[in-house]
Design an enzyme around this catalytic site. Structure first.
Site, short mmCIF file in Angstrom:
data_model
loop_
_atom_site.label_atom_id
_atom_site.label_comp_id
_atom_site.label_asym_id
_atom_site.label_seq_id
_atom_site.Cartn_x
_atom_site.Cartn_y
_atom_site.Cartn_z
N LYS A 10 0.83 -1.20 0.00
CA LYS A 10 0.00 0.00 0.00
C LYS A 10 0.88 1.27 0.00
O LYS A 10 2.10 1.18 0.22
CB LYS A 10 -0.93 -0.05 1.22
CG LYS A 10 -1.97 -1.19 1.14
CD LYS A 10 -2.80 -1.27 2.42
CE LYS A 10 -3.92 -2.29 2.32
NZ LYS A 10 -4.70 -2.37 3.59
N TYR A 50 -12.01 -2.57 -3.62
CA TYR A 50 -12.58 -2.76 -2.29
C TYR A 50 -14.11 -2.78 -2.30
O TYR A 50 -14.74 -2.47 -1.29
CB TYR A 50 -12.07 -1.65 -1.35
CG TYR A 50 -10.68 -1.92 -0.81
CD1 TYR A 50 -10.39 -3.09 -0.08
CD2 TYR A 50 -9.64 -1.01 -1.00
CE1 TYR A 50 -9.12 -3.34 0.43
CE2 TYR A 50 -8.36 -1.26 -0.49
CZ TYR A 50 -8.12 -2.42 0.23
OH TYR A 50 -6.86 -2.66 0.74
N ASN A 113 -1.88 -0.02 7.25
CA ASN A 113 -1.34 -1.35 7.58
C ASN A 113 -0.50 -1.99 6.47
O ASN A 113 -0.37 -3.20 6.39
CB ASN A 113 -2.45 -2.27 8.10
CG ASN A 113 -3.54 -2.50 7.08
OD1 ASN A 113 -3.49 -1.98 5.97
ND2 ASN A 113 -4.53 -3.30 7.44
N HIS A 116 -1.80 -5.43 1.38
CA HIS A 116 -3.06 -6.14 1.11
C HIS A 116 -2.73 -7.54 0.59
O HIS A 116 -1.79 -7.70 -0.17
CB HIS A 116 -3.86 -5.39 0.03
CG HIS A 116 -4.98 -6.22 -0.54
ND1 HIS A 116 -6.22 -6.29 0.06
CD2 HIS A 116 -5.03 -7.07 -1.61
CE1 HIS A 116 -6.98 -7.13 -0.65
NE2 HIS A 116 -6.28 -7.61 -1.66
N GLU A 127 -9.13 -10.27 -8.08
CA GLU A 127 -8.14 -9.20 -7.91
C GLU A 127 -7.01 -9.33 -8.93
O GLU A 127 -6.56 -8.32 -9.49
CB GLU A 127 -7.61 -9.23 -6.47
CG GLU A 127 -8.69 -8.78 -5.47
CD GLU A 127 -8.35 -9.03 -4.01
OE1 GLU A 127 -7.23 -9.50 -3.72
OE2 GLU A 127 -9.22 -8.76 -3.16
N1 UDP Z 1 -9.65 -1.01 7.41
C1 UDP Z 1 -9.74 0.15 8.14
N2 UDP Z 1 -10.50 0.15 9.29
C2 UDP Z 1 -11.15 -0.97 9.72
C3 UDP Z 1 -11.05 -2.15 8.97
C4 UDP Z 1 -10.30 -2.13 7.81
O1 UDP Z 1 -9.17 1.16 7.77
O2 UDP Z 1 -11.80 -0.93 10.78
C5 UDP Z 1 -8.85 -1.01 6.18
C6 UDP Z 1 -7.48 -1.67 6.36
O3 UDP Z 1 -6.55 -0.95 5.56
C7 UDP Z 1 -7.72 -3.06 5.82
C8 UDP Z 1 -8.67 -2.75 4.66
O4 UDP Z 1 -9.53 -1.75 5.17
O5 UDP Z 1 -6.51 -3.67 5.41
C9 UDP Z 1 -9.47 -3.91 4.16
O6 UDP Z 1 -10.19 -4.49 5.24
P1 UDP Z 1 -10.27 -6.06 5.41
O7 UDP Z 1 -11.25 -6.35 6.47
O8 UDP Z 1 -10.48 -6.70 4.07
O9 UDP Z 1 -8.81 -6.42 5.97
P2 UDP Z 1 -7.57 -7.18 5.29
O10 UDP Z 1 -8.13 -8.24 4.37
O11 UDP Z 1 -6.76 -6.14 4.56
O12 UDP Z 1 -6.80 -7.77 6.44
MG MG Z 2 -9.51 -8.05 2.87
#
Ligand code: UDP
Ligand code: MG
Length: 152
Positions: A10, A50, A113, A116, A127
């Site tokens: 990211k 997303y 974080n 992805h 994707e």
């Molecule tokens: N995210 C966020 N706040 C939240 C949950 C998710 O900003 O409370 C963001 C974070 O960058 C995360 C992304 O949204 O990586 C996608 O969420 P997902 O639940 O798919 O998590 P991932 O698969 O990336 O672990």
């Molecule tokens: Mg995810």
């Protein structure tokens, strides 16, 4: 099962100089890089990537974050790479990601974080098609690498 997953560094990971560190973890684990591109995405592309999260309260902020600078889009291949890649990445919230994982070692905030990774075979397929619509044509140069045996 040998499969492919979509991994993206990211904008914060790129800006913080973590590209090599993150790629290194996948390489050292034994996975094979099949495609890679540095790119900056627009709003509609980020929203498509997303789309499953469009109803979440953090969606607008997430889209802005992903558009905020270049990202490194990659396809990694290997045995169980979708699930194992998620283990290497760690829990979504870096406050809960185990030390030793990418997020556990390199991030603090859930909204920044660094990486992805696809969460299922279905999302990996969608994707990879979204980020690499040219498909296998792009990764011809990786065929030699792919021939090196890395699975017992
Ligand atoms: N995210 C966020 N706040 C939240 C949950 C998710 O900003 O409370 C963001 C974070 O960058 C995360 C992304 O949204 O990586 C996608 O969420 P997902 O639940 O798919 O998590 P991932 O698969 O990336 O672990
Ligand atoms: Mg995810």
């Amino acid at each position: 099962m040998v499969e492919q997953t979509f991994i993206m560094i990211k904008p914060d990971g790129v800006q913080r100089g973590l590209i090599a560190e993150i790629i290194s973890r996948f390489e050292k684990k034994g996975f094979t890089l099949r495609a890679m591109r540095l790119m900056t995405v627009d709003k509609s592309f980020a929203e498509t990537h997303y789309q499953d999260l469009s109803s979440k309260p953090f969606f607008a902020g997430l889209v802005s974050y992903i558009m905020s600078g270049p990202v490194v889009a990659m396809v990694w291949e290997g045995k169980n790479v979708i699930a194992t890649g998620r283990l290497l990445i760690g829990a979504t919230n870096p406050a809960q990601s185990a030390p030793g994982t990418i997020r556990g070692d390199l991030a603090i905030d859930i909204g920044r974080n660094v990486i992805h990774g696809s969460d299922s075979a279905e999302s990996a397929k969608a994707e990879i098609n979204l980020w690499f619509p040219e498909g296998d044509k792009m990764s011809d140069s990786m065929r030699d690498v792919r021939s090196i045996p890395y699975i017992a």
